[in-house]
Design a protein around this motif. Sequence first.
Motif, PDB file in Angstrom:
ATOM      1  N   MET A  76       0.826  -1.201   0.000  1.00 49.03           N
ATOM      2  CA  MET A  76       0.000   0.000   0.000  1.00 49.03           C
ATOM      3  C   MET A  76       0.864   1.257   0.000  1.00 49.03           C
ATOM      4  SD  MET A  76      -3.166  -1.259   0.444  1.00 49.03           S
ATOM      5  CE  MET A  76      -4.159  -0.021   1.250  1.00 49.03           C
ATOM      6  N   THR A  77       0.324   2.342  -0.551  1.00 50.39           N
ATOM      7  CA  THR A  77       0.997   3.637  -0.493  1.00 50.39           C
ATOM      8  C   THR A  77       0.789   4.308   0.856  1.00 50.39           C
ATOM      9  OG1 THR A  77      -0.946   4.757  -1.407  1.00 50.39           O
ATOM     10  CG2 THR A  77       0.757   4.049  -2.971  1.00 50.39           C
ATOM     11  N   ASP A  78      -0.263   3.889   1.560  1.00 52.92           N
ATOM     12  CA  ASP A  78      -0.632   4.521   2.828  1.00 52.92           C
ATOM     13  C   ASP A  78      -1.262   3.450   3.715  1.00 52.92           C
ATOM     14  OD1 ASP A  78      -1.618   6.073   4.908  1.00 52.92           O
ATOM     15  OD2 ASP A  78      -2.799   7.406   3.631  1.00 52.92           O
ATOM     16  N   THR A  79      -0.756   3.307   4.932  1.00 54.74           N
ATOM     17  CA  THR A  79      -1.286   2.270   5.823  1.00 54.74           C
ATOM     18  C   THR A  79      -1.964   2.850   7.069  1.00 54.74           C
ATOM     19  OG1 THR A  79       0.892   2.019   6.841  1.00 54.74           O
ATOM     20  CG2 THR A  79       0.318   0.490   5.058  1.00 54.74           C
ATOM     21  N   ARG A  80      -2.380   4.098   6.986  1.00 53.05           N
ATOM     22  CA  ARG A  80      -3.162   4.657   8.088  1.00 53.05           C
ATOM     23  C   ARG A  80      -4.539   4.008   8.097  1.00 53.05           C
ATOM     24  NH1 ARG A  80      -2.034  10.844   6.747  1.00 53.05           N
ATOM     25  NH2 ARG A  80      -2.241   9.889   4.698  1.00 53.05           N
ATOM     26  N   SER A  83      -7.069   4.600   5.275  1.00 56.96           N
ATOM     27  CA  SER A  83      -6.666   3.983   4.013  1.00 56.96           C
ATOM     28  C   SER A  83      -6.920   2.484   4.027  1.00 56.96           C
ATOM     29  CB  SER A  83      -5.186   4.255   3.731  1.00 56.96           C
ATOM     30  OG  SER A  83      -4.956   5.636   3.654  1.00 56.96           O
ATOM     31  N   ASP A 108       1.786  -5.576   2.674  1.00 61.07           N
ATOM     32  CA  ASP A 108       0.676  -5.233   3.557  1.00 61.07           C
ATOM     33  C   ASP A 108      -0.477  -6.235   3.563  1.00 61.07           C
ATOM     34  OD1 ASP A 108       1.811  -2.726   4.460  1.00 61.07           O
ATOM     35  OD2 ASP A 108       1.514  -2.068   2.390  1.00 61.07           O
ATOM     36  N   HIS A 134      -5.194   2.982  -2.724  1.00 62.77           N
ATOM     37  CA  HIS A 134      -3.878   3.016  -2.085  1.00 62.77           C
ATOM     38  C   HIS A 134      -2.960   1.839  -2.435  1.00 62.77           C
ATOM     39  CE1 HIS A 134      -5.568   6.320   0.180  1.00 62.77           C
ATOM     40  NE2 HIS A 134      -6.572   5.529   0.515  1.00 62.77           N
ATOM     41  N   SER A 136       0.059   0.210  -4.209  1.00 63.75           N
ATOM     42  CA  SER A 136       1.270   0.687  -4.867  1.00 63.75           C
ATOM     43  C   SER A 136       1.960  -0.398  -5.681  1.00 63.75           C
ATOM     44  CB  SER A 136       2.258   1.262  -3.849  1.00 63.75           C
ATOM     45  OG  SER A 136       2.785   0.231  -3.037  1.00 63.75           O
TER      46      SER A 136
END
Length: 156
Positions: A76-80, A83, A108, A134, A136
């Motif tokens: 993923m580009t963002d793991t918050r 997202s 992820d 998200h 990647s």
Amino acid sequence: MEDLELDKFDLAILRILTSDGRISITDLAREIGLSKSPTQARLRRLERDGVISGYRALIDPIRLGLDHVSFVELSMTDTREASLAAFNAAVLKIPEVEQVHLIAGNFDYLLKIRTQSMSDYRRVLADQISNLPHVSKTSTYVAMEAVKENTVPDVI
């Protein structure tokens, strides 16, 4: 969630039901060595407590022509949390995705994808998985043979 206390009779019920979910209460009681009433009470408790979450038919996907299995490592580009929640909601809508696991490791998510063919898989990857929120990067591993596929661990 608290751990449930399961005795040898509970475990026997679970073991038997994993191989024959349509067994009658009478036959189940005979196999575990209890009378019908306590067996039925134990079964209801296991259902009520969520140990048994439901009953369903096990379908052989290969007989339906769904014999192409791929595992996809997805980064993923963002793991918050927001997202991850967006990804989770979107991936649930893809029917070819059989399993989704959030992984602690070098990527992820791990997805299990089942399709009829490599060309079907390529379409799912290009049109759906790659367009999930998200995403990647993906890496695909094609399964040649399922050596063991249980729906429940053998430890019961």
